[in-house]
Write an enzyme that holds these catalytic residues in place. Structure first.
Site, PDB file in Angstrom:
ATOM      1  N   ASP A  22      39.853  44.279  41.729  1.00  0.00           N
ATOM      2  CA  ASP A  22      38.474  44.136  42.226  1.00  0.00           C
ATOM      3  C   ASP A  22      38.122  42.684  42.510  1.00  0.00           C
ATOM      4  O   ASP A  22      38.844  41.768  42.099  1.00  0.00           O
ATOM      5  CB  ASP A  22      37.501  44.676  41.171  1.00  0.00           C
ATOM      6  N   TYR A  47      47.785  43.851  31.286  1.00  0.00           N
ATOM      7  CA  TYR A  47      46.601  43.072  31.640  1.00  0.00           C
ATOM      8  C   TYR A  47      46.250  42.121  30.509  1.00  0.00           C
ATOM      9  O   TYR A  47      46.503  42.420  29.331  1.00  0.00           O
ATOM     10  CB  TYR A  47      45.399  43.987  31.892  1.00  0.00           C
TER      11      TYR A  47
END
Lengths: 243, 243
Positions: free
Chosen positions: A52, A110
């Site tokens: 994003d 992540y």
């Protein structure tokens, strides 16, 4: 035609995200343009997944088919010379024709940075989530263990996603503190839309005492409303993708 | 009139340095303006030392005299609300009238970040020195030990400085590697103009084999020409000042 796999780092601050938008190139389009500048080939690159707006990458992976015979070891520097400084190609290898950076991915890891202090930090401001409240890190670490394993993470998905199978496996989650910085890392076989950011938001809400429910019960409920808030994009880094 | 001591963090990227310039406010002027906005007092703040354009701070210290009765514990948030996000006041206490953030300083500690990899890193680009060459970190650590103690650091000073006494004491120097990042920290009773950056440049030149001379001999020579290059400003952080 060679199939090339590249590893990419980027600072997502000034981008609309990985994917091209009608009025913005995104990371993807910016790299495609750089490849065109060097090879005059209009190719499409495929990322391991979209990130994003504002999300960073330490090891995003993408692949593309190229006619050009440019040696793989020369491609990173050639591309970096054309790319803006907030994108860097750090590896390039030739892979099998079948390799697909999204479908072939086995694991993703992540990192998420939380800056936990009464006062904001100007050094980490675009790469961490500033949490002013005292956080009970020990409790957050204990609760985080409930994420390990195969679960239906339906509650940990933002609405608007069209994914049907919401079962994912988390292999590892760690939280470490360095001065005021909490470094969270999570690795799994895949992640739902905004899943990492909802995990972080939920752990922060647990850490500050706003959520009293155990993370196990929250997962079992499969309800988005039981989880915490979605932590902001700019603390998130795609660290690596394994194949 | 109270004498207030503040601790300041800043990202130096968009500043001409600590000090005001004819056409630019600097960190100092920006904070003075914020104090004026809150108290309507035109005061002058004194820093523990100037930092050059691009240099960052994790713990710069400054003091100023104020008529306003605003509680010290409220001042950081009040100022931060007026300051740009790349400056943050993280502490404020009242100190003796005699306290002077520059003359009363006993020790300073600096951090310097070296990003050591063939390829640039877009996350650390404005806060680290990108060194492409292989560095012999073990050798750098060994040679760095010669800096410890009291020495005449005349060679480690950029020309243009009017300082006569070039003797300084280094208490501690450490180099640690985290992935591709080398974190150097050095603490001393004071530093000459550009001294930390020349120490870093010299250690980098030793680490990549461009300087063969021992750091001990380089210090003893007292010649700027025997040292290495001046490492860039944007890798440097003023970490803390002790009183």
């Amino acid at each position: 035609m060679r199939n090339l796999k590249v590893t990419i780092q980027y600072n997502g601050k000034n981008y609309c995200g990985w994917q091209k938008q009608p009025d913005s190139l995104g990371i993807q389009g910016t790299i495609e343009n750089a490849i065109y500048e060097i090879t005059k080939e209009k190719i499409k690159i495929t990322g391991s997944g979209r990130t994003d707006a504002g999300v960073h990458a330490l090891g995003q992976v993408a692949n593309f088919k190229l006619e050009s015979k440019i040696p793989t070891e020369k491609l990173p520097n050639a591309l970096n010379a054309k790319l803006p400084k907030d994108i860097s190609i750090i590896d390039c290898i030739e892979v099998d024709e079948e390799f697909h950076s999204r479908y072939s991915a086995k694991r993703k890891r992540y990192r998420y940075l939380i800056y936990n202090s009464s006062y904001r930090n100007p050094i980490y401001k675009d790469m961490s989530y500033h949490v002013k409240y005292d956080l009970d890190l020990k409790k957050m670490c204990e609760e985080a263990k409930s994420l390990i394993g195969e679960h239906d993470f339906k509650g940990f998905m933002s609405s608007g996603s069209s994914v049907n199978d919401t079962i994912r496996t988390i292999y590892d989650i760690t939280l470490q503190k360095q001065d005021n910085l909490i470094i969270l890392e999570v690795e799994g076989n895949g992640f739902l839309y905004n899943m990492v950011r909802i995990i972080v938001g939920t752990l922060v809400d647990i850490g500050r005492g706003r959520i009293k429910e155990s993370l196990k019960n929250i997962i079992d409920s499969k309800e988005r409303g039981m989880c915490g808030h979605t932590a902001p994009a700019h603390g998130l880094f795609l660290k690596k993708v394994d194949y």
